[in-house]
Write a protein that holds these residues in place. Structure first.
Motif, mmCIF file in Angstrom:
data_model
loop_
_atom_site.group_PDB
_atom_site.id
_atom_site.type_symbol
_atom_site.label_atom_id
_atom_site.label_comp_id
_atom_site.label_asym_id
_atom_site.label_seq_id
_atom_site.Cartn_x
_atom_site.Cartn_y
_atom_site.Cartn_z
ATOM 1 N N LEU A 195 9.012 -46.347 -51.367
ATOM 2 C CA LEU A 195 8.937 -47.499 -49.807
ATOM 3 C C LEU A 195 11.014 -46.954 -49.700
ATOM 4 O O LEU A 195 11.813 -46.691 -50.260
ATOM 5 C CB LEU A 195 9.368 -48.400 -50.420
ATOM 6 N N ILE A 196 10.177 -46.804 -48.404
ATOM 7 C CA ILE A 196 11.381 -46.084 -47.871
ATOM 8 C C ILE A 196 11.952 -47.997 -46.255
ATOM 9 O O ILE A 196 11.336 -48.117 -46.356
ATOM 10 C CB ILE A 196 11.632 -45.297 -46.826
ATOM 11 N N MET A 197 12.867 -47.899 -46.807
ATOM 12 C CA MET A 197 13.633 -49.531 -45.664
ATOM 13 C C MET A 197 14.781 -48.634 -44.933
ATOM 14 O O MET A 197 15.635 -47.937 -45.518
ATOM 15 C CB MET A 197 14.291 -50.083 -47.278
ATOM 16 N N ARG A 198 15.228 -49.683 -44.146
ATOM 17 C CA ARG A 198 16.446 -49.642 -43.322
ATOM 18 C C ARG A 198 16.716 -50.942 -43.041
ATOM 19 O O ARG A 198 16.157 -51.776 -42.817
ATOM 20 C CB ARG A 198 15.502 -49.044 -41.748
ATOM 21 N N ARG A 199 17.973 -50.704 -43.288
ATOM 22 C CA ARG A 199 19.119 -52.112 -42.483
ATOM 23 C C ARG A 199 19.316 -51.692 -41.250
ATOM 24 O O ARG A 199 20.146 -50.680 -41.149
ATOM 25 C CB ARG A 199 19.983 -52.536 -43.275
ATOM 26 N N PRO A 200 19.357 -52.318 -39.925
ATOM 27 C CA PRO A 200 20.028 -52.010 -39.057
ATOM 28 C C PRO A 200 21.471 -52.216 -38.601
ATOM 29 O O PRO A 200 22.068 -52.258 -39.690
ATOM 30 C CB PRO A 200 19.207 -53.057 -38.024
ATOM 31 N N PRO A 201 22.147 -51.935 -37.716
ATOM 32 C CA PRO A 201 23.633 -51.608 -37.922
ATOM 33 C C PRO A 201 23.548 -52.835 -37.930
ATOM 34 O O PRO A 201 25.198 -53.228 -37.704
ATOM 35 C CB PRO A 201 23.507 -50.364 -36.599
ATOM 36 N N THR A 212 15.530 -45.503 -50.642
ATOM 37 C CA THR A 212 13.910 -45.742 -51.063
ATOM 38 C C THR A 212 14.075 -46.156 -52.391
ATOM 39 O O THR A 212 15.575 -45.852 -53.518
ATOM 40 C CB THR A 212 13.418 -43.931 -51.124
ATOM 41 N N THR A 213 13.033 -47.059 -53.535
ATOM 42 C CA THR A 213 13.151 -47.230 -54.006
ATOM 43 C C THR A 213 11.523 -47.417 -54.496
ATOM 44 O O THR A 213 10.442 -46.884 -53.994
ATOM 45 C CB THR A 213 13.310 -48.662 -54.022
ATOM 46 N N HIS A 214 11.642 -48.120 -55.807
ATOM 47 C CA HIS A 214 9.519 -47.918 -56.390
ATOM 48 C C HIS A 214 9.672 -49.244 -55.650
ATOM 49 O O HIS A 214 10.076 -50.370 -55.223
ATOM 50 C CB HIS A 214 10.382 -47.833 -57.405
ATOM 51 N N SER A 215 8.119 -49.208 -55.198
ATOM 52 C CA SER A 215 7.228 -50.617 -54.238
ATOM 53 C C SER A 215 7.227 -51.426 -55.681
ATOM 54 O O SER A 215 6.658 -52.137 -55.038
ATOM 55 C CB SER A 215 6.062 -49.234 -54.058
ATOM 56 N N ALA A 216 7.353 -50.798 -57.038
ATOM 57 C CA ALA A 216 7.055 -52.332 -57.561
ATOM 58 C C ALA A 216 8.206 -52.959 -58.246
ATOM 59 O O ALA A 216 7.895 -53.236 -58.922
ATOM 60 C CB ALA A 216 6.009 -51.665 -58.182
ATOM 61 N N ARG A 229 17.061 -59.659 -49.330
ATOM 62 C CA ARG A 229 18.447 -60.776 -48.922
ATOM 63 C C ARG A 229 19.758 -59.885 -48.058
ATOM 64 O O ARG A 229 19.766 -61.406 -46.939
ATOM 65 C CB ARG A 229 18.233 -61.429 -50.167
ATOM 66 N N ARG A 230 19.566 -59.390 -48.271
ATOM 67 C CA ARG A 230 20.389 -58.539 -47.105
ATOM 68 C C ARG A 230 20.111 -57.259 -46.080
ATOM 69 O O ARG A 230 20.913 -57.179 -45.357
ATOM 70 C CB ARG A 230 21.114 -57.225 -48.304
ATOM 71 N N GLY A 231 19.188 -57.843 -45.154
ATOM 72 C CA GLY A 231 18.447 -57.212 -44.310
ATOM 73 C C GLY A 231 18.203 -55.798 -44.278
ATOM 74 O O GLY A 231 18.054 -55.669 -43.233
ATOM 75 N N TRP A 232 17.788 -55.739 -45.554
ATOM 76 C CA TRP A 232 16.734 -54.184 -45.299
ATOM 77 C C TRP A 232 14.970 -54.674 -45.248
ATOM 78 O O TRP A 232 15.146 -55.147 -45.404
ATOM 79 C CB TRP A 232 16.839 -53.292 -46.603
ATOM 80 N N ARG A 233 14.959 -53.792 -43.873
ATOM 81 C CA ARG A 233 13.094 -53.897 -43.615
ATOM 82 C C ARG A 233 11.827 -52.478 -44.437
ATOM 83 O O ARG A 233 12.852 -51.123 -44.138
ATOM 84 C CB ARG A 233 12.943 -54.259 -42.009
ATOM 85 N N SER A 234 11.676 -52.917 -44.444
ATOM 86 C CA SER A 234 10.302 -52.067 -45.347
ATOM 87 C C SER A 234 9.249 -50.653 -43.509
ATOM 88 O O SER A 234 9.838 -51.478 -42.911
ATOM 89 C CB SER A 234 8.988 -52.444 -45.283
ATOM 90 N N VAL A 235 10.129 -49.868 -44.022
ATOM 91 C CA VAL A 235 9.840 -48.482 -43.125
ATOM 92 C C VAL A 235 8.692 -48.075 -43.311
ATOM 93 O O VAL A 235 7.603 -48.117 -42.274
ATOM 94 C CB VAL A 235 10.983 -47.764 -42.749
ATOM 95 N N MET A 236 8.864 -46.944 -44.254
ATOM 96 C CA MET A 236 6.855 -46.318 -44.631
ATOM 97 C C MET A 236 7.253 -46.220 -46.210
ATOM 98 O O MET A 236 8.016 -46.486 -47.020
ATOM 99 C CB MET A 236 7.294 -45.244 -43.828
ATOM 100 N N LEU A 237 5.499 -46.805 -47.357
ATOM 101 C CA LEU A 237 5.222 -45.982 -47.849
ATOM 102 C C LEU A 237 5.789 -44.166 -48.239
ATOM 103 O O LEU A 237 4.718 -43.243 -47.293
ATOM 104 C CB LEU A 237 4.394 -46.310 -49.060
ATOM 105 N N TYR A 238 5.837 -43.564 -49.081
ATOM 106 C CA TYR A 238 5.283 -42.267 -49.562
ATOM 107 C C TYR A 238 5.372 -41.965 -50.808
ATOM 108 O O TYR A 238 5.771 -42.802 -51.862
ATOM 109 C CB TYR A 238 6.674 -41.616 -48.747
ATOM 110 N N GLU A 239 4.705 -40.710 -51.095
ATOM 111 C CA GLU A 239 4.800 -40.505 -52.728
ATOM 112 C C GLU A 239 5.907 -39.659 -52.702
ATOM 113 O O GLU A 239 5.442 -38.587 -51.906
ATOM 114 C CB GLU A 239 3.371 -39.871 -52.715
ATOM 115 N N GLN A 240 5.902 -39.485 -54.116
ATOM 116 C CA GLN A 240 7.125 -38.574 -54.708
ATOM 117 C C GLN A 240 7.225 -38.639 -56.186
ATOM 118 O O GLN A 240 6.957 -39.684 -56.248
ATOM 119 C CB GLN A 240 9.156 -39.169 -54.518
ATOM 120 N N ALA A 241 6.822 -37.471 -56.723
ATOM 121 C CA ALA A 241 6.981 -37.443 -58.321
ATOM 122 C C ALA A 241 5.802 -38.095 -58.804
ATOM 123 O O ALA A 241 5.736 -38.866 -60.123
ATOM 124 C CB ALA A 241 7.948 -37.441 -59.232
#
Length: 193
Positions: free
Chosen positions: A176-182, A145-149, A159-171
């Motif tokens: 942004l939640i990202m996923r990299r497939p196996p 998870t990282t900051h969307s900005a 560049r390392r193969g991560w793809r956005s999955v969903m946005l959510y609010e925290q604090a």
């Protein structure tokens, strides 16, 4: 401070060289002050803008996570002064993020934190830290998870193969939640680009 060497990064002519080291869970304590210092210099800046004490709290989270299964810590140290930690990245097995987005985790890994001191950026340290940690994970998918900005971080992750999955609010901030497939290419898992 002792840790197993992972590999060295060479800077441009006249630039400092850095060494990426893997640190075992039982050996993290000597590195906690340096991790707190990096967090204080990285996560107080935009887009995170965390209060200084909160940004330094990354060291306490790292210590707590070091007790979790699959813990991996990579640190970047200045090749000329082995006392200066220029950056770090760590992760753990079993992802809460997988549960949030798609149900049950299965051999999942979470890249929990990655930070590089501002004056050490632009030398490939973030990529080297990322690759060192991800090379040690199991065969399942990885999450973060990282900051969307956080445009620089997002560029590295994509560049390392991560793809956005969903946005959510925290604090009060959008994350942004990202996923990299196996199935991400082995050449990247081994640190080659």
């Amino acid at each position: 401070m002792s840790a197993a060497p992972a590999h060295r990064t060479a800077g441009a002519a006249g630039a400092a060289r850095h060494e990426i080291r893997l640190v075992r869970a039982g050996q993290v304590r000597p590195f906690l002050p340096a991790v707190a210092d990096v967090g204080g210099q990285v996560f107080t800046r935009p887009p995170w803008c965390e209060p200084y004490p909160s940004a330094r709290g990354v060291a306490a989270r790292l210590l707590a996570d070091s007790r979790r299964p699959g813990f991996v810590l990579a640190i970047a140290v200045d090749g000329d002064s082995e006392d200066e930690v220029c950056g770090f990245a760590y992760g753990v097995s079993c992802s809460r993020l997988a549960t949030l987005t798609c149900g049950q985790p299965h051999d999942d890994f979470t890249l929990r934190e990655l930070g590089v001191l501002p004056h050490c950026r632009g030398r490939g340290l973030g990529a080297a830290l990322h690759d060192s940690v991800l090379a040690m994970k199991g065969d399942g998918p990885a999450w973060l998870t990282t900051h969307s900005a956080a445009t620089t971080a997002l560029g590295l992750y994509r560049r390392r193969g991560w793809r956005s999955v969903m946005l959510y609010e925290q604090a009060g901030a959008t994350r942004l939640i990202m996923r990299r497939p196996p199935s991400w290419p082995a050449s990247h898992r081994e640190g080659r680009t």
